[in-house]
Design a protein around this motif. Sequence first.
Motif, PDB file in Angstrom:
ATOM      1  N   VAL A  23       9.778   3.458  -2.417  1.00  0.00           N
ATOM      2  CA  VAL A  23      11.206   3.594  -2.137  1.00  0.00           C
ATOM      3  C   VAL A  23      11.357   4.403  -0.857  1.00  0.00           C
ATOM      4  O   VAL A  23      10.862   5.538  -0.765  1.00  0.00           O
ATOM      5  N   THR A  24      12.034   3.808   0.127  1.00  0.00           N
ATOM      6  CA  THR A  24      12.228   4.438   1.434  1.00  0.00           C
ATOM      7  C   THR A  24      13.693   4.767   1.619  1.00  0.00           C
ATOM      8  O   THR A  24      14.566   3.896   1.447  1.00  0.00           O
ATOM      9  N   ALA A  25      13.986   6.013   1.940  1.00  0.00           N
ATOM     10  CA  ALA A  25      15.370   6.441   2.119  1.00  0.00           C
ATOM     11  C   ALA A  25      15.984   5.775   3.344  1.00  0.00           C
ATOM     12  O   ALA A  25      15.309   5.499   4.343  1.00  0.00           O
ATOM     13  N   ALA A  26      17.288   5.494   3.260  1.00  0.00           N
ATOM     14  CA  ALA A  26      18.018   5.004   4.415  1.00  0.00           C
ATOM     15  C   ALA A  26      18.217   6.157   5.398  1.00  0.00           C
ATOM     16  O   ALA A  26      18.121   7.336   5.039  1.00  0.00           O
ATOM     17  N   ALA A  27      18.494   5.825   6.630  1.00  0.00           N
ATOM     18  CA  ALA A  27      18.705   6.848   7.665  1.00  0.00           C
ATOM     19  C   ALA A  27      19.837   7.783   7.255  1.00  0.00           C
ATOM     20  O   ALA A  27      20.908   7.334   6.811  1.00  0.00           O
ATOM     21  N   ASP A  28      19.578   9.073   7.379  1.00  0.00           N
ATOM     22  CA  ASP A  28      20.569  10.114   7.078  1.00  0.00           C
ATOM     23  C   ASP A  28      21.019  10.111   5.619  1.00  0.00           C
ATOM     24  O   ASP A  28      22.100  10.610   5.291  1.00  0.00           O
ATOM     25  N   GLU A  29      20.186   9.529   4.734  1.00  0.00           N
ATOM     26  CA  GLU A  29      20.489   9.525   3.297  1.00  0.00           C
ATOM     27  C   GLU A  29      19.262  10.015   2.536  1.00  0.00           C
ATOM     28  O   GLU A  29      18.607   9.256   1.822  1.00  0.00           O
ATOM     29  N   PRO A  30      18.898  11.296   2.668  1.00  0.00           N
ATOM     30  CA  PRO A  30      17.653  11.780   2.046  1.00  0.00           C
ATOM     31  C   PRO A  30      17.675  11.656   0.529  1.00  0.00           C
ATOM     32  O   PRO A  30      18.723  11.728  -0.115  1.00  0.00           O
ATOM     33  N   ILE A  31      16.463  11.444  -0.023  1.00  0.00           N
ATOM     34  CA  ILE A  31      16.276  11.265  -1.471  1.00  0.00           C
ATOM     35  C   ILE A  31      15.549  12.482  -2.025  1.00  0.00           C
ATOM     36  O   ILE A  31      14.601  12.984  -1.415  1.00  0.00           O
ATOM     37  N   SER A  32      15.978  12.936  -3.206  1.00  0.00           N
ATOM     38  CA  SER A  32      15.292  14.068  -3.839  1.00  0.00           C
ATOM     39  C   SER A  32      14.338  13.626  -4.936  1.00  0.00           C
ATOM     40  O   SER A  32      13.333  14.296  -5.189  1.00  0.00           O
ATOM     41  N   SER A  33      14.615  12.489  -5.585  1.00  0.00           N
ATOM     42  CA  SER A  33      13.706  12.000  -6.632  1.00  0.00           C
ATOM     43  C   SER A  33      14.034  10.544  -6.955  1.00  0.00           C
ATOM     44  O   SER A  33      15.118  10.044  -6.618  1.00  0.00           O
ATOM     45  N   VAL A  34      13.076   9.904  -7.623  1.00  0.00           N
ATOM     46  CA  VAL A  34      13.252   8.514  -8.063  1.00  0.00           C
ATOM     47  C   VAL A  34      12.646   8.392  -9.463  1.00  0.00           C
ATOM     48  O   VAL A  34      11.580   8.939  -9.738  1.00  0.00           O
ATOM     49  N   ARG A  35      13.320   7.682 -10.324  1.00  0.00           N
ATOM     50  CA  ARG A  35      12.752   7.334 -11.621  1.00  0.00           C
ATOM     51  C   ARG A  35      12.990   5.845 -11.855  1.00  0.00           C
ATOM     52  O   ARG A  35      13.893   5.251 -11.245  1.00  0.00           O
ATOM     53  N   GLY A  36      12.163   5.252 -12.720  1.00  0.00           N
ATOM     54  CA  GLY A  36      12.329   3.824 -12.915  1.00  0.00           C
ATOM     55  C   GLY A  36      11.406   3.249 -13.958  1.00  0.00           C
ATOM     56  O   GLY A  36      10.553   3.929 -14.544  1.00  0.00           O
ATOM     57  N   ILE A  37      11.600   1.944 -14.182  1.00  0.00           N
ATOM     58  CA  ILE A  37      10.808   1.194 -15.157  1.00  0.00           C
ATOM     59  C   ILE A  37      10.435  -0.149 -14.547  1.00  0.00           C
ATOM     60  O   ILE A  37      11.266  -0.819 -13.926  1.00  0.00           O
ATOM     61  N   ALA A  38       9.176  -0.516 -14.723  1.00  0.00           N
ATOM     62  CA  ALA A  38       8.707  -1.864 -14.387  1.00  0.00           C
ATOM     63  C   ALA A  38       7.764  -2.265 -15.518  1.00  0.00           C
ATOM     64  O   ALA A  38       6.546  -2.205 -15.388  1.00  0.00           O
ATOM     65  N   GLY A  39       8.338  -2.625 -16.648  1.00  0.00           N
ATOM     66  CA  GLY A  39       7.538  -2.840 -17.852  1.00  0.00           C
ATOM     67  C   GLY A  39       7.188  -1.520 -18.516  1.00  0.00           C
ATOM     68  O   GLY A  39       7.492  -1.284 -19.676  1.00  0.00           O
ATOM     69  N   GLU A  40       6.536  -0.646 -17.770  1.00  0.00           N
ATOM     70  CA  GLU A  40       6.220   0.725 -18.203  1.00  0.00           C
ATOM     71  C   GLU A  40       7.011   1.708 -17.332  1.00  0.00           C
ATOM     72  O   GLU A  40       7.496   1.358 -16.252  1.00  0.00           O
ATOM     73  N   THR A  41       7.119   2.949 -17.803  1.00  0.00           N
ATOM     74  CA  THR A  41       7.759   3.994 -17.010  1.00  0.00           C
ATOM     75  C   THR A  41       6.999   4.201 -15.706  1.00  0.00           C
ATOM     76  O   THR A  41       5.767   4.241 -15.681  1.00  0.00           O
ATOM     77  N   LEU A  42       7.735   4.332 -14.605  1.00  0.00           N
ATOM     78  CA  LEU A  42       7.132   4.616 -13.305  1.00  0.00           C
ATOM     79  C   LEU A  42       7.171   6.116 -13.040  1.00  0.00           C
ATOM     80  O   LEU A  42       8.057   6.832 -13.508  1.00  0.00           O
ATOM     81  N   HIS A  43       6.197   6.583 -12.261  1.00  0.00           N
ATOM     82  CA  HIS A  43       6.072   8.010 -11.964  1.00  0.00           C
ATOM     83  C   HIS A  43       5.979   8.169 -10.448  1.00  0.00           C
ATOM     84  O   HIS A  43       4.909   8.048  -9.851  1.00  0.00           O
ATOM     85  N   PHE A  44       7.126   8.460  -9.830  1.00  0.00           N
ATOM     86  CA  PHE A  44       7.188   8.522  -8.379  1.00  0.00           C
ATOM     87  C   PHE A  44       6.837   9.911  -7.859  1.00  0.00           C
ATOM     88  O   PHE A  44       7.233  10.931  -8.431  1.00  0.00           O
ATOM     89  N   GLU A  45       6.084   9.920  -6.764  1.00  0.00           N
ATOM     90  CA  GLU A  45       5.791  11.144  -6.034  1.00  0.00           C
ATOM     91  C   GLU A  45       6.034  10.885  -4.551  1.00  0.00           C
ATOM     92  O   GLU A  45       5.881   9.755  -4.073  1.00  0.00           O
ATOM     93  N   ARG A  46       6.387  11.948  -3.836  1.00  0.00           N
ATOM     94  CA  ARG A  46       6.640  11.809  -2.404  1.00  0.00           C
ATOM     95  C   ARG A  46       5.309  11.672  -1.667  1.00  0.00           C
ATOM     96  O   ARG A  46       4.378  12.465  -1.870  1.00  0.00           O
ATOM     97  N   SER A  47       5.212  10.676  -0.829  1.00  0.00           N
ATOM     98  CA  SER A  47       3.994  10.455  -0.049  1.00  0.00           C
ATOM     99  C   SER A  47       4.053  11.225   1.260  1.00  0.00           C
ATOM    100  O   SER A  47       5.058  11.868   1.579  1.00  0.00           O
ATOM    101  N   GLY A  48       2.983  11.144   2.019  1.00  0.00           N
ATOM    102  CA  GLY A  48       2.900  11.897   3.266  1.00  0.00           C
ATOM    103  C   GLY A  48       3.955  11.521   4.285  1.00  0.00           C
ATOM    104  O   GLY A  48       4.358  12.350   5.111  1.00  0.00           O
ATOM    105  N   ASP A  49       4.425  10.271   4.243  1.00  0.00           N
ATOM    106  CA  ASP A  49       5.435   9.834   5.212  1.00  0.00           C
ATOM    107  C   ASP A  49       6.857  10.022   4.700  1.00  0.00           C
ATOM    108  O   ASP A  49       7.822   9.590   5.344  1.00  0.00           O
ATOM    109  N   GLY A  50       7.009  10.666   3.540  1.00  0.00           N
ATOM    110  CA  GLY A  50       8.330  10.945   3.008  1.00  0.00           C
ATOM    111  C   GLY A  50       8.865   9.913   2.039  1.00  0.00           C
ATOM    112  O   GLY A  50       9.889  10.143   1.380  1.00  0.00           O
TER     113      GLY A  50
END
Length: 270
Positions: A23-50
């Motif tokens: 998940v990539t944030a739109a310009a000037d719309e920073p994201i603090s966290s993401v949660r979701g499901i794709a069959g199983e629960t997803l576990h998002f972490e911020r990568s090196g590029d944001g």
Amino acid sequence: MATPRVSWTPERPVQGRLFVVRVTAAADEPISSVRGIAGETLHFERSGDGDFESLAAIPIGVEGTMRIDLTVVHSDGREEVLSATVPVSAGTYRHESLNVAPGLGSPLDSARQARLRRDQAKAAEVSRLAHRTPRLWAGDFVMPREARVTSGFGNGRLFNGQVSSRHMGLDLEGAPGDAVTAVSRGVVALVDDFLLAGNIVYLNHGGGLLTGYFHLSEQLVAVGDTVEAGTPIGRVGATGRVTGPHLHWVVRYGSTSVDPRSLPGLPGPG
């Protein structure tokens, strides 16, 4: 307001394999966290590029597409619900014919069925634990042993001419006593003796990911031990319901079994 971009790698994940949701944030719309499901629960972490990234799994039985449902939390507290449809490529799996002693290919009696259910319940609890545990693994994974693949993931098994099961792990060649090592950082979640799998070790890598090592002649770790990639955890054996010594290696995202060679950093199934 611009909408965050949802993408995944590879662009067409294959049945029975892991993939990465991003998940990539739109310009000037920073994201603090993401949660979701794709069959199983997803576990998002911020990568090196944001960006925010999570492993996900395509079950071997899913055909055509798989849906992803996400909730994106923006830095101002606003929540945005997104969905995406992932195109799924068919896996190429074959049938393997095995001639075994009648006892190995015959149905289980009631006592063994009860024991099998207990074993399955223990394994299912490790899957739930992996979803409750923060991600422990980092970087690329390694093989549990450098050895020839003797039976691939997803292949149908014909015992004495009758279709009995699908092979939901990867078999690696080995002689009794050969070393088996952890594929990444994790915590030992289960050490036991199973009816079919024999002496087993399950590692909880957190973030939904777990690995299992079956038919061991010896287990070298205890529940609660923390291991790193390359830590010896057991030795190849022929315990349980097997035709000969080898390592049966299992990778699951939650309760979804996937080809172990789809772990990040490994060469892939081809």
